[in-house]
Write an enzyme that holds these catalytic residues in place. Structure first.
Site, short mmCIF file in Angstrom:
data_model
loop_
_atom_site.label_atom_id
_atom_site.label_comp_id
_atom_site.label_asym_id
_atom_site.label_seq_id
_atom_site.Cartn_x
_atom_site.Cartn_y
_atom_site.Cartn_z
N LYS A 177 60.01 63.12 72.79
CA LYS A 177 60.19 61.66 72.81
C LYS A 177 58.93 60.99 73.36
O LYS A 177 58.64 61.06 74.54
CB LYS A 177 61.38 61.27 73.71
CG LYS A 177 61.79 59.83 73.48
CD LYS A 177 62.42 59.16 74.67
CE LYS A 177 61.43 58.75 75.72
NZ LYS A 177 60.47 57.72 75.30
N GLY A 228 54.27 61.04 83.11
CA GLY A 228 54.45 59.60 83.22
C GLY A 228 54.22 59.17 84.65
O GLY A 228 53.58 59.88 85.44
N SER A 229 54.76 58.01 84.98
CA SER A 229 54.52 57.46 86.31
C SER A 229 55.37 58.18 87.36
O SER A 229 56.41 58.77 87.05
CB SER A 229 54.85 55.97 86.31
OG SER A 229 56.22 55.81 86.03
N THR A 232 59.00 56.76 87.50
CA THR A 232 59.91 57.31 86.49
C THR A 232 60.17 58.79 86.77
O THR A 232 61.29 59.27 86.57
CB THR A 232 59.35 57.08 85.07
OG1 THR A 232 59.09 55.69 84.91
CG2 THR A 232 60.32 57.51 84.00
N GLU A 250 54.37 65.76 85.55
CA GLU A 250 52.95 65.46 85.72
C GLU A 250 52.88 63.96 85.89
O GLU A 250 53.10 63.21 84.94
CB GLU A 250 52.19 65.96 84.48
CG GLU A 250 50.77 66.34 84.79
CD GLU A 250 49.85 65.15 84.62
OE1 GLU A 250 49.53 64.53 85.65
OE2 GLU A 250 49.49 64.85 83.49
N CYS A 284 45.51 59.94 84.05
CA CYS A 284 46.11 60.26 85.35
C CYS A 284 45.06 60.87 86.28
O CYS A 284 45.09 60.64 87.48
CB CYS A 284 47.33 61.17 85.19
SG CYS A 284 46.98 62.64 84.23
N GLU A 380 47.66 53.00 92.17
CA GLU A 380 47.01 53.58 91.00
C GLU A 380 46.74 52.45 90.00
O GLU A 380 47.67 51.92 89.41
CB GLU A 380 47.91 54.64 90.36
CG GLU A 380 47.29 55.23 89.13
CD GLU A 380 48.12 56.31 88.46
OE1 GLU A 380 49.36 56.25 88.50
OE2 GLU A 380 47.50 57.24 87.89
P1 ADP Z 1 54.56 53.90 82.50
O1 ADP Z 1 53.37 54.79 82.70
O2 ADP Z 1 54.38 52.88 81.45
O3 ADP Z 1 55.19 53.41 83.75
P2 ADP Z 1 56.75 55.79 82.30
O4 ADP Z 1 56.33 56.77 83.28
O5 ADP Z 1 57.93 54.97 82.60
O6 ADP Z 1 55.59 54.86 81.82
O7 ADP Z 1 56.95 56.48 80.88
C1 ADP Z 1 56.61 57.78 80.50
C2 ADP Z 1 57.66 58.25 79.52
O8 ADP Z 1 58.92 58.28 80.20
C3 ADP Z 1 57.89 57.35 78.31
O9 ADP Z 1 58.14 58.18 77.18
C4 ADP Z 1 59.13 56.56 78.69
O10 ADP Z 1 59.85 56.05 77.58
C5 ADP Z 1 59.93 57.61 79.43
N1 ADP Z 1 60.97 57.09 80.33
C6 ADP Z 1 61.14 55.83 80.80
N2 ADP Z 1 62.21 55.77 81.62
C7 ADP Z 1 62.74 57.02 81.68
C8 ADP Z 1 63.85 57.61 82.37
N3 ADP Z 1 64.62 56.91 83.18
N4 ADP Z 1 64.06 58.93 82.20
C9 ADP Z 1 63.26 59.67 81.41
N5 ADP Z 1 62.21 59.17 80.74
C10 ADP Z 1 61.95 57.86 80.86
#
Ligand code: ADP
Length: 476
Positions: A177, A228-229, A232, A250, A284, A380
């Protein structure tokens, strides 16, 4: 594919579920961050389709797990070849959805196919734990089941294949995804997967930021590989607790670059500039806090300001452009707010002007004289904005570098490898580079300390994270 992919080509994008390329339940517009025009209406999966993808991966798992590793490897190598064969089309699409210069997109695809080849070369040998008169004990590595690979918008293709390859090599099946603002190239790689792997082994869905949680809570998902962040990442970890899913996270970083007093400012500045600004700072592992000794502080600042003033910023499809826009409006607004906070507390010595017209552009920006409490230093930034921080004692710089909830990477710059190594040993991060940056070969693992992550990606250690240790203890 045309250089400018038109919205009329929306029909070109499909989800991959159970070996079939299917439309989404609805669509979501993907915006080109350089023009703010729609690149394409991307198919958007609903919860039922996410569940179908997991069910397809679950159904495909026994057959794929029983396929000999050499056959799984051969199919992965076909995927690497297929990406290479489509490199230019994919790169143009990647530039349009992500914003990065075309050369950066081509580089991303080359790293992606290189990572597939490097990771697919790894082995999962049966190891003898002990062999005595009474017993023989061996350790085998069994696959986990369905892996959810959740990826971010900065390097969509590298992040996808870096999860997909070890997961598949180890015998797992996968649901990918991508981030909602960069799903298109991932869906195209999904199409290549559809031609190569048995139905259900690889599934690719796209969402509007609403299906990540569905995957992380799904009882039939055994492992989550997430980039991701940190915010999240915490949600992912909480969600995984219910069924004790395996995790690789990561997450964010606020990497320090520590410059020692024995370097030549003119030689070091371009390297620091690249370390901070590559991919418009949306990495990152970018250098996000630059610690420079007072003896060469003004000289380094002056060199960095020159480089920033000369940088070519623009639409990544235009010739000669070195830096594209920020990837999405949310990030653009966040980085602008961080610049305004920095303007109030330090001195902007290059960039920092507002951008007129369409596109989420921010010119490379250099800020001197900031306190460590400024947002640009303690958060960051994930953008092309570089705080240059002065230090007088090296030990203080190391302590300031370590005073962060993050611990992803760091760089040390010195004419003396021994001095640099000593500093590296004191930095609390998962990777420290000395006199180089962002060297991430597929056979070397990386991961973060503290709130930068959990587990590692790449290398043998990264592969093992997609397996379960299984002991077979035989009486003699
Ligand atoms: P950003 O760097 O924009 O803050 P995120 O870390 O939220 O992005 O996004 C990284 C990935 O995690 C994307 O594919 C996002 O759609 C997905 N994501 C967002 N919310 C969730 C969640 N609650 N659980 C799992 N994956 C998520």
């Amino acid at each position: 594919m045309n250089a400018q992919l038109k919205p009329s080509q929306t029909g070109d994008f499909r989800l991959l579920i159970g070996g079939k390329l299917v439309p989404g339940a609805s669509t979501i517009d993907v915006i080109n961050p350089a023009t703010e025009q729609v690149v394409a209406a991307c198919p958007r999966a609903d919860v039922a389709q996410a569940n179908e993808a997991v069910a397809a991966a679950k159904a495909a798992f026994p057959g794929w797990a029983a396929t000999p590793l050499a056959e799984r490897r051969a199919l992965l190598l076909k995927l690497a070849d297929a990406i290479d064969a489509r490199k230019m089309d994919l790169a143009r699409l990647l530039t349009q959805e992500q914003g990065k210069p075309l050369n950066g997109a081509i580089f991303e695809l080359m790293v992606a196919s290189g990572n597939i080849r490097g990771l697919a070369a790894l082995e999962l040998p049966v190891e003898t734990v002990k062999d005595t008169d009474e017993a023989k004990v061996v350790r085998v590595r069994s696959p986990l089941g369905v892996v959810a690979a959740i990826t971010p918008w900065n390097f969509p293709v590298i992040m996808m294949v870096t999860k997909l390859t070890p997961a598949l090599l180890a015998g797992n099946t996968v649901v990918v995804k991508p981030a909602p603002t960069t799903p298109l190239t991932t869906l195209k790689v999904g199409e290549l997967c559809a031609e190569i792997f048995p139905p259900g082994v690889v599934n690719v869905i796209a969402d509007a930021n609403d299906l990540g949680g569905v995957l992380t809570a799904h009882p039939d998902v055994a492992k989550i590989a997430f980039t991701g962040s940190t915010a999240t990442g915490r949600k992912v970890m909480a969600s995984a607790a219910a069924t004790l899913k395996r995790l690789t996270l990561e997450l964010g970083g606020n990497d320090a670059a520590i410059v020692l007093d024995d370097v030549n400012p003119q030689e070091i500045a371009p390297k620091l500039f690249f370390a901070a600004m590559v991919n418009s700072g949306q990495v990152c592992l970018a250098a996000k806090r630059i610690f420079v000794p007072e003896s060469i502080y003004d000289a380094v600042c002056a060199e960095l300001a020159k480089l920033a003033a000369a940088a070519k910023v623009g639409n990544g499809l235009d010739k000669g452009v070195e830096f594209g826009p920020l990837q999405n409006r949310m990030q653009f607004e966040k980085v602008k707010a961080i610049i305004e906070d920095a303007r109030a507390q330090g001195k902007i010595i290059a960039g920092g002007e507002p951008h007129e017209g369409p596109g989420f552009f921010i010119r490379p920006t250099i800020v001197s004289g900031l306190p460590d409490s400024a947002r640009l230093v303690c958060e960051e930034q994930f953008g092309p904005v570089m705080p240059v921080l002065k230090y007088s004692k090296l030990e203080d710089a190391i302590a300031r570098a370590n005073a962060s909830e993050y611990g992803l990477g760091a760089t040390v710059w010195s004419a003396s490898p021994e001095r640099a190594y000593e500093v590296a040993m004191k930095l609390d991060t998962g990777t420290v580079w000395i006199n180089k940056h962002l060297d991430l070969p597929p056979d070397v693992p990386y991961g973060g300390t503290k709130q930068s992550g959990y587990g590692v990606e790449l290398g043998q250690q990264g592969l093992l994270e997609f397996t379960q240790t299984k002991i077979i203890n035989m009486a003699k």
